[in-house]
Write a protein that holds these residues in place. Structure first.
Motif, short mmCIF file in Angstrom:
data_model
loop_
_atom_site.label_atom_id
_atom_site.label_comp_id
_atom_site.label_asym_id
_atom_site.label_seq_id
_atom_site.Cartn_x
_atom_site.Cartn_y
_atom_site.Cartn_z
N ALA A 118 0.71 -1.07 -0.30
CA ALA A 118 0.17 0.10 0.24
C ALA A 118 1.06 1.18 -0.02
O ALA A 118 0.57 1.86 -0.60
N GLU A 119 2.14 1.27 0.58
CA GLU A 119 2.88 2.59 0.69
C GLU A 119 3.46 2.88 -0.36
O GLU A 119 3.74 3.93 -0.89
N ALA A 120 3.75 1.95 -1.77
CA ALA A 120 4.32 1.41 -2.42
C ALA A 120 3.20 2.13 -3.46
O ALA A 120 3.74 3.06 -4.50
N LEU A 121 2.35 1.77 -3.55
CA LEU A 121 1.28 2.35 -4.29
C LEU A 121 1.41 3.74 -4.24
O LEU A 121 0.46 4.42 -5.03
N ALA A 122 1.13 4.73 -2.90
CA ALA A 122 0.60 5.74 -2.73
C ALA A 122 1.87 6.37 -3.13
O ALA A 122 1.79 7.50 -3.51
N ILE A 123 2.82 5.93 -3.26
CA ILE A 123 4.21 7.22 -3.34
C ILE A 123 3.87 7.10 -5.07
O ILE A 123 4.36 8.57 -5.07
N ASN A 124 3.83 6.01 -5.79
CA ASN A 124 3.28 6.47 -7.30
C ASN A 124 3.08 4.94 -7.85
O ASN A 124 3.42 3.45 -7.09
#
Ligand code: OOG
Ligand code: NI
Length: 440
Positions: A107-113
């Motif tokens: 989720a963190e990586a998806l939120a960054i890009n």
């Protein structure tokens, strides 16, 4: 003390900058895509709450020619935090490729890009003419899609564990180069026509210098309005939106696109002063994402879709069997959920009890993958009717994994893990982990 760990740029930051570069590159290469981006931005700006970041592309797509090329792009994508998720076999619908999506998995990586790259490997075994098959293989064997300097940076990231800011900058420029359009073909006009005769996809993959970015796809919260606006502005929109009908609770993925543009190119050996040929493959797409479904939900979805296609039912009627309420979807085990504490305290012996008492709520988990039927529709709307490959080939995830050099992750398992981790965290936050509650 001086830290021994070098100052690496995170893969997520590398991806964010690569995605921005890819967007600029594609807008410059395909002006109609710039027009589509304007429409998406206008629709988003008019919606309640203003833009939700529709300015950022959610996915793109490429097509590679050989297992070695697949391995190379997999290594390139790993440097930017993209991992292979999901297997999509397009052969049964007459498209001679099988595919995976390289995507962020947390989720963190998806939120960054959120950029994902739908990556297809050409299956030359589906080309019927053995002479043409051999010729295509020989042409592909002679091309280098990743420049040596860029490959050296991939190796550097792999061995050192990351890239310094200067290396990252050079890597991003080199990676963008892999996916740009080549206005000059590597084959002459006659060979191009023969490849085109086998299948448009074969010409698209084999005739050029590399896996040019094939489309880019921003997100819209109202894809129906984008579709209407495309028509109003005279963009060649595809006739229907792929995926489920419009619903109160969006599920999975809805997509639309404009038809591929005819791009000029010069065949090998041709006099650049003569009229160029035109290649029709690249398009622009928009997506709207909804809730991730469980295997049971997916089976129900596929049945509804079959009813829609085979029985010609109206979309709303075909999907009537699908609850359009998230609590009902979740209770029926059709959708995954992220569990969030409501802030109310109280005892609960189980997650179900905590939900029933309103101590925890269930929120949809956004679907981050693709849909084979929609992908087929997207491919097809950009191919001529006559483009049909041999549809009898067996699907082979193992073969694609061998090319990639690592296993393809199962999307359902990723959603399940998110659901379980959020349940454990929510129960812990409630101060009544299941074990505690059992003891109480
Ligand atoms: C990929 C088509 C699949 C999607 O959104 O389903 C895709 C391609 O045309 O290469 O991108
Ligand atoms: Ni797409």
């Amino acid at each position: 003390m001086v830290s021994a760990v070098p100052d690496f740029v995170s893969p997520d930051q590398i991806r964010a900058r690569f995605a921005a570069g890819l967007s600029a590159l594609y807008r410059a290469e395909v002006p109609l895509y710039a027009a589509l981006r304007d429409i998406v931005a206008a629709v988003e700006a008019e919606m309640a709450g203003g833009s939700d970041g529709g300015a950022v592309e959610r996915h793109g797509a490429i097509r590679v020619g050989t297992p070695d090329e697949m391995r190379l792009v997999a290594r390139l994508f790993a440097v930017m935090g993209l991992h292979p998720v999901g297997y999509y076999d397009l052969a049964p619908v007459g498209v001679p490729v099988h595919s995976t999506a390289f995507r962020p998995i947390t989720a963190e990586a998806l939120a960054i890009n959120p950029l994902r790259v739908f990556t297809s490997l050409l299956r030359l075994d589906l080309v019927e003419d053995p002479a043409l098959r051999a010729e295509a293989a020989a042409i592909l064997a002679r091309r280098t899609i990743v420049a040596p300097a860029t490959l050296a940076l991939v190796e550097r990231a792999e061995t050192a564990g990351g890239l310094t800011p200067g290396e990252a900058e050079a890597f991003i420029a080199g990676a963008l180069d892999v996916f740009r359009w080549h206005g000059t073909a590597r084959v002459d006009a006659a060979t191009y026509q023969r490849l085109l005769g086998a299948h448009r996809l074969v010409a698209d993959v084999v005739a050029f210098g590399g896996p040019h970015i094939n489309h880019l796809t921003p997100h819209s919260r109202d894809i129906d309005r984008v579709q209407a606006e495309m028509a109003a502005r005279g963009l060649p929109a595809k006739a229907t939106i792929e995926g489920p009908p419009r619903r109160r609770v969006p599920i999975l993925l809805r997509q639309t696109s404009f038809s591929a543009v005819a791009e000029a190119f010069v065949p090998a050996g041709a006099d650049p002063a003569t009229a160029p040929l035109r290649h029709t493959a690249r398009f622009g797409e928009v997506e709207q994402r909804g809730a991730a479904l469980t295997p049971a939900g997916r089976a129900r979805y596929d049945a509804c879709l079959a009813a829609l296609r085979e029985e010609g039912a109206a979309p709303e009627a075909a999907f009537a069997a699908f609850p359009d309420d998230f609590a009902a979807l979740h209770a029926a085990g059709l959708a995954y959920a992220r569990y969030v504490p409501t802030g109310r305290a109280g005892p609960a012996a189980s997650l179900a009890e905590a939900l029933a008492r309103g101590l925890i709520t269930a929120e949809p988990i956004t679907y981050e993958d693709f849909l084979p039927v929609s992908a087929a529709g997207i491919f097809r709307s950009n191919l001529a009717e006559a483009d049909q490959a041999n549809a009898t080939a067996v699907s082979s995830q193992a073969e694609l994994e061998a090319a990639i050099g690592r296993p393809i992750l199962d999307p359902f398992a990723l959603y399940q893990a998110i659901a379980e981790a959020s349940a454990a965290a929510a129960l812990t936050a409630l101060g009544c982990g299941l074990a505690d509650t059992a003891r109480a």
